[in-house]
Design a protein around this motif. Structure first.
Motif, PDB file in Angstrom:
ATOM      1  N   CYS A   1      25.516 -17.775 -42.263  1.00 53.38           N
ATOM      2  CA  CYS A   1      25.103 -18.160 -43.613  1.00 53.38           C
ATOM      3  C   CYS A   1      23.999 -19.223 -43.568  1.00 53.38           C
ATOM      4  CB  CYS A   1      26.294 -18.712 -44.400  1.00 53.38           C
ATOM      5  SG  CYS A   1      27.647 -17.538 -44.658  1.00 53.38           S
ATOM      6  N   THR A   2      23.283 -19.350 -44.678  1.00 50.12           N
ATOM      7  CA  THR A   2      22.330 -20.434 -44.882  1.00 50.12           C
ATOM      8  C   THR A   2      22.656 -21.079 -46.213  1.00 50.12           C
ATOM      9  OG1 THR A   2      20.593 -19.292 -43.639  1.00 50.12           O
ATOM     10  CG2 THR A   2      19.900 -21.078 -45.112  1.00 50.12           C
ATOM     11  N   ILE A   3      22.997 -22.369 -46.172  1.00 46.62           N
ATOM     12  CA  ILE A   3      23.476 -23.034 -47.380  1.00 46.62           C
ATOM     13  C   ILE A   3      22.588 -24.232 -47.688  1.00 46.62           C
ATOM     14  CG2 ILE A   3      25.417 -24.203 -48.487  1.00 46.62           C
ATOM     15  CD1 ILE A   3      27.277 -22.622 -46.681  1.00 46.62           C
ATOM     16  N   GLY A   4      21.996 -24.202 -48.880  1.00 53.22           N
ATOM     17  CA  GLY A   4      21.179 -25.318 -49.339  1.00 53.22           C
ATOM     18  C   GLY A   4      21.673 -25.902 -50.642  1.00 53.22           C
ATOM     19  N   GLY A   5      22.645 -25.238 -51.288  1.00 48.91           N
ATOM     20  CA  GLY A   5      23.185 -25.705 -52.555  1.00 48.91           C
ATOM     21  C   GLY A   5      24.577 -26.290 -52.402  1.00 48.91           C
ATOM     22  N   ARG A   6      25.320 -26.296 -53.511  1.00 52.95           N
ATOM     23  CA  ARG A   6      26.669 -26.861 -53.509  1.00 52.95           C
ATOM     24  C   ARG A   6      27.702 -25.730 -53.517  1.00 52.95           C
ATOM     25  NH1 ARG A   6      29.768 -31.061 -53.825  1.00 52.95           N
ATOM     26  NH2 ARG A   6      31.696 -31.053 -55.054  1.00 52.95           N
ATOM     27  N   VAL A   7      28.685 -25.832 -52.612  1.00 55.33           N
ATOM     28  CA  VAL A   7      29.760 -24.845 -52.515  1.00 55.33           C
ATOM     29  C   VAL A   7      31.081 -25.588 -52.502  1.00 55.33           C
ATOM     30  CG1 VAL A   7      30.782 -23.005 -51.141  1.00 55.33           C
ATOM     31  CG2 VAL A   7      28.295 -23.273 -51.190  1.00 55.33           C
ATOM     32  N   GLU A   8      31.989 -25.216 -53.392  1.00 55.77           N
ATOM     33  CA  GLU A   8      33.310 -25.856 -53.415  1.00 55.77           C
ATOM     34  C   GLU A   8      34.382 -24.828 -53.755  1.00 55.77           C
ATOM     35  OE1 GLU A   8      33.631 -28.861 -56.405  1.00 55.77           O
ATOM     36  OE2 GLU A   8      32.408 -27.760 -57.859  1.00 55.77           O
ATOM     37  N   ASN A   9      35.529 -24.952 -53.092  1.00 55.16           N
ATOM     38  CA  ASN A   9      36.688 -24.079 -53.335  1.00 55.16           C
ATOM     39  C   ASN A   9      36.296 -22.603 -53.321  1.00 55.16           C
ATOM     40  OD1 ASN A   9      38.423 -26.351 -53.748  1.00 55.16           O
ATOM     41  ND2 ASN A   9      37.650 -26.510 -55.839  1.00 55.16           N
ATOM     42  N   SER A  10      35.538 -22.196 -52.318  1.00 56.23           N
ATOM     43  CA  SER A  10      35.023 -20.831 -52.283  1.00 56.23           C
ATOM     44  C   SER A  10      35.138 -20.231 -50.884  1.00 56.23           C
ATOM     45  CB  SER A  10      33.563 -20.794 -52.752  1.00 56.23           C
ATOM     46  OG  SER A  10      33.465 -21.178 -54.110  1.00 56.23           O
TER      47      SER A  10
END
Length: 367
Positions: A294-303
Motif C-alpha cells: 500500500c501507499t498511504i498519504g492520508g488518514r486511516v483509522e479503524n479500517s
C-alpha cells in the motif's frame, strides 16, 4: 491414523454478499486484509495432512480458480493426489443425480483412486480453526458413523438465523437436527464419515431422487446412522451476508479476536511478492489492519486495507474495508464503506454508509 480425503462443497452456499459476490462465489471473497474465505478451510485440511481435496463448485468460479491455481500454497501441487477442482459434468445422458449428489456421482473416480478411507466434508461460510485430526480421533473413539462439528455459541447473532442447530445427548450422540432459533449449538457445516459409508449413502440418496446429501442422508437419517457431535471451542464467524462480513471483519481489529484466528496455526493463501507498505510524511494510521504493497498519504483509522491500496494526501478513511488496488484520491472521505477491488474514488468525493449496514461499491467502479 488413516489418510483423510477432503471435500469442500460449495454447491449449497448462496452468494448473499451482494456486490461482493456479483463476480465471484462466496468462497473467493477477500477477508482479513490478505486472505480469501476458502483459505481457512484449506489451511485446516492442510494442517491435518489431507493431501486429496475435491472442490465441488457450480457457478462463478473464475476468481476462485485464479486464486487457487495448482494449490501450491497449501502443499497440494502434487504428482499424486492434490487439489481437484470439479465442476459438475453432465456427459452421462443416463445420470439422474441432482444437487450436490451430482458432484459425487460424476466424480466417483476421485474417491476410488484416493488411498484415504475417511471423508472430511466442509464448506467455507463458517470461518474457524478446527483441528481436523482431533475430530477424526473423536470419530474413531465414539465408533460413529458420522461426526458433526458444532460450536456452542453464547450469544446468537443475526447471521445464525439460517444455521442448522444440533440437539446433543450427554454422551455426545446427536438426537436432533433442526433450525429452531433459540438453540445455541451451531453446526459448522463440517462432518466426518468413512468413505465407503459416504459413497453408499450417496448411492441411496440418488436412488430415492434426493438432491441434498446432508439433509437427506444425515438430517433425515433414513438409514439409522450413529451420529455424534464434536464440540469446537475456538474462533468462529459465520459469513453469510454483507452485514456479517463487515461486522466480523471489523472485529479482527481487536487484538484478542485477531490472535484467536491467526495464532498457533498458520493460515496459508496465494503468495504475492510486493514491497512493504509506504507511509508518507502526511500519513496518519490508527487502529487499522494494513496489508503490504500500500501507499498511504492520508488518514486511516479503524479500517482494513488489502494489498496495493493507495490513499492520497488529504483523504480520510474510517471504519471501512478497502480491497486490493483501490485508489482514494485527495480530499475524499470514506466512512462505513466497503470498496471492492480496483475501485477508483475521485478527489473530494464523500461516501458514508451506516455503521451496521455499510455502503458497498462493486469492483472496478469509478466514482
Amino acid at each position: 491414523m488413516s489418510r483423510l480425503i477432503g471435500v469442500i462443497n460449495l454447491d449449497h452456499e448462496l452468494d448473499q454478499l451482494k456486490e461482493l459476490t456479483y463476480f465471484r462465489c462466496g468462497a473467493a471473497v477477500p477477508f482479513a486484509s490478505r486472505y480469501r474465505l476458502i483459505d481457512f478451510t484449506l489451511s485446516n485440511m492442510m494442517h491435518a495432512g489431507v493431501h486429496d481435496i475435491a472442490l465441488f463448485i457450480r457457478r462463478k468460479y473464475r476468481s476462485l480458480l485464479d486464486h487457487l491455481g495448482e494449490g501450491r500454497p497449501w502443499d497440494l501441487d502434487r504428482r499424486r493426489g492434490g487439489l481437484f477442482i470439479l465442476p459438475p459434468d453432465w456427459n452421462d445422458p443416463t445420470d439422474g443425480s441432482r444437487g450436490d449428489l451430482q458432484h459425487v456421482h460424476n466424480n466417483l473416480d476421485f474417491f476410488h483412486r484416493s488411498a484415504g478411507q475417511t471423508v472430511i466434508h466442509a464448506g467455507t461460510q463458517h470461518v474457524n480453526k478446527v483441528n481436523i485430526e482431533d475430530v477424526h480421533r473423536y470419530h474413531r473413539e465414539k465408533n460413529a458413523d458420522v461426526t458433526l462439528v458444532y460450536k456452542a455459541t453464547e450469544q446468537l447473532e443475526a447471521e445464525h438465523a439460517s444455521c442448522v442447530r444440533l440437539e446433543i445427548a450427554e454422551d455426545g450422540r446427536v438426537t436432533g437436527i433442526h433450525q429452531e432459533q433459540d438453540h445455541h449449538n451451531i453446526y459448522l457445516e463440517m462432518f466426518v464419515m468413512d468413505k465407503s459409508l459416504y459413497l453408499d449413502q450417496v448411492k441411496h440418496c440418488i436412488a430415492h431422487q434426493d438432491s441434498h446429501f446432508f439433509r437427506d442422508a444425515i438430517q433425515k437419517n433414513p438409514s439409522g446412522l450413529r451420529i455424534y457431535a464434536y464440540p469446537y471451542e475456538g474462533y468462529h464467524a459465520v459469513i453469510n451476508s454483507v452485514e456479517s462480513y463487515y461486522k466480523n471483519s471489523m472485529k479482527l481489529l481487536d487484538q484478542q479476536q485477531y490472535q484467536a484466528l491467526f495464532q498457533d496455526q498458520l493460515v496459508h493463501t496465494k503468495i504475492k511478492y510486493e514491497a512493504p507498505t509506504r507511509y508518507t510524511q502526511s500519513a496518519e494510521v490508527d487502529h487499522s489492519l494494513v496489508a503490504n504493497g500500500c501507499t498511504i498519504g492520508g488518514r486511516v483509522e479503524n479500517s482494513i486495507l488489502f494489498r496495493g491500496v493507495r490513499i492520497e494526501e488529504g483523504a480520510r478513511v474510517s471504519n471501512s474495508i478497502i480491497m486490493q488496488k483501490c485508489t482514494i484520491r485527495k480530499g475524499a472521505i470514506v466512512q462505513n464503506v466497503i470498496l471492492d477491488k480496483d475501485v477508483q474514488l475521485s478527489p473530494e468525493r464523500t461516501l458514508i454508509g451506516d455503521s451496521k449496514v455499510p455502503y458497498v461499491i462493486a469492483k472496478n467502479s469509478v466514482i
